[in-house]
Design a protein around this motif. Structure first.
Motif, PDB file in Angstrom:
ATOM      1  N   LEU A  73       0.800  -1.222   0.000  1.00  0.00           N
ATOM      2  CA  LEU A  73       0.000   0.000   0.000  1.00  0.00           C
ATOM      3  C   LEU A  73       0.833   1.273   0.000  1.00  0.00           C
ATOM      4  O   LEU A  73       0.412   2.292  -0.552  1.00  0.00           O
ATOM      5  CB  LEU A  73      -0.946  -0.003   1.207  1.00  0.00           C
ATOM      6  CG  LEU A  73      -1.954  -1.160   1.236  1.00  0.00           C
ATOM      7  CD1 LEU A  73      -2.745  -1.145   2.529  1.00  0.00           C
ATOM      8  CD2 LEU A  73      -2.860  -1.114   0.023  1.00  0.00           C
ATOM      9  N   ALA A  74       2.016   1.238   0.596  1.00  0.00           N
ATOM     10  CA  ALA A  74       2.841   2.445   0.714  1.00  0.00           C
ATOM     11  C   ALA A  74       3.717   2.703  -0.509  1.00  0.00           C
ATOM     12  O   ALA A  74       4.386   3.725  -0.588  1.00  0.00           O
ATOM     13  CB  ALA A  74       3.724   2.334   1.960  1.00  0.00           C
ATOM     14  N   ALA A  75       3.693   1.802  -1.470  1.00  0.00           N
ATOM     15  CA  ALA A  75       4.558   1.925  -2.645  1.00  0.00           C
ATOM     16  C   ALA A  75       4.118   3.059  -3.573  1.00  0.00           C
ATOM     17  O   ALA A  75       2.970   3.503  -3.533  1.00  0.00           O
ATOM     18  CB  ALA A  75       4.560   0.601  -3.413  1.00  0.00           C
ATOM     19  N   ASP A  76       5.032   3.494  -4.407  1.00  0.00           N
ATOM     20  CA  ASP A  76       4.742   4.467  -5.458  1.00  0.00           C
ATOM     21  C   ASP A  76       4.221   3.672  -6.657  1.00  0.00           C
ATOM     22  O   ASP A  76       4.986   3.213  -7.493  1.00  0.00           O
ATOM     23  CB  ASP A  76       6.026   5.230  -5.805  1.00  0.00           C
ATOM     24  CG  ASP A  76       5.817   6.267  -6.888  1.00  0.00           C
ATOM     25  OD1 ASP A  76       4.651   6.614  -7.179  1.00  0.00           O
ATOM     26  OD2 ASP A  76       6.826   6.724  -7.455  1.00  0.00           O
ATOM     27  N   HIS A  77       2.926   3.463  -6.729  1.00  0.00           N
ATOM     28  CA  HIS A  77       2.275   2.549  -7.659  1.00  0.00           C
ATOM     29  C   HIS A  77       2.389   2.956  -9.127  1.00  0.00           C
ATOM     30  O   HIS A  77       2.600   4.110  -9.448  1.00  0.00           O
ATOM     31  CB  HIS A  77       0.789   2.418  -7.311  1.00  0.00           C
ATOM     32  CG  HIS A  77       0.535   2.087  -5.888  1.00  0.00           C
ATOM     33  ND1 HIS A  77       0.822   0.863  -5.347  1.00  0.00           N
ATOM     34  CD2 HIS A  77       0.041   2.830  -4.872  1.00  0.00           C
ATOM     35  CE1 HIS A  77       0.512   0.855  -4.066  1.00  0.00           C
ATOM     36  NE2 HIS A  77       0.040   2.045  -3.751  1.00  0.00           N
TER      37      HIS A  77
END
Length: 151
Positions: free
Chosen positions: A60-64
């Motif tokens: 969820l915290a990733a740079d998607h």
């Protein structure tokens, strides 16, 4: 299928034959953070939803939504597993280095474990969102025997 953090990490530890739980945590984090970067935000949320909250945050915290090929994916996972920015004075020392072949194996093992926890055909949605050069990542999912079952 709901699982606890300890069970999930224990499954990773068994599959990668890690001597320490910390090694399994490092692997889980490296693979899921990188996967979270590669897929779109909605897909990352779908993958994260059945996972324990201590693990879903990696997705969820990733740079998607970043666009890169499978070789770059492996490189990023490898880089995350071989960090050396910690000043560890603990008795157990620094993490063991991981080579590219081991990183690929660990990516496949974590991906297969994800497939067991995702509802329905969600893993197929993940695979469909990625280019064909990522097919290797899903190799263990349909395998009749898994490497960790043979040991």
């Amino acid at each position: 299928m709901s699982t606890s953090y300890t069970d999930f990490v224990g499954d990773v530890q068994h599959r990668i034959e890690a001597g320490r739980q910390a090694e399994a945590v490092r692997t889980t984090r490296a693979v899921l953070e990188t996967l979270g970067e590669r897929v779109q935000k909605g897909e990352a949320t779908d993958i994260a939803s059945p996972l324990p909250m201590e693990i879903d945050r990696y997705l969820l915290a990733a740079d998607h939504g970043q666009s890169y090929d499978y070789d770059e994916f492996v490189h990023r996972v490898l880089e995350r597993m071989n960090y050396d920015d910690l000043a560890l004075d603990a008795d157990y020392g620094a993490p063991s280095p991981v080579d590219e072949g081991e990183a690929v194996y660990r990516i496949k093992a974590v991906t297969e474990l994800l497939s067991e926890h995702l509802p329905g055909s969600e893993i197929d949605d993940v695979e469909a969102q990625l280019p064909d050069d990522f097919d290797d990542m899903f190799e263990f999912i349909d395998a009749e025997t898994k490497p960790w079952d043979e040991a």
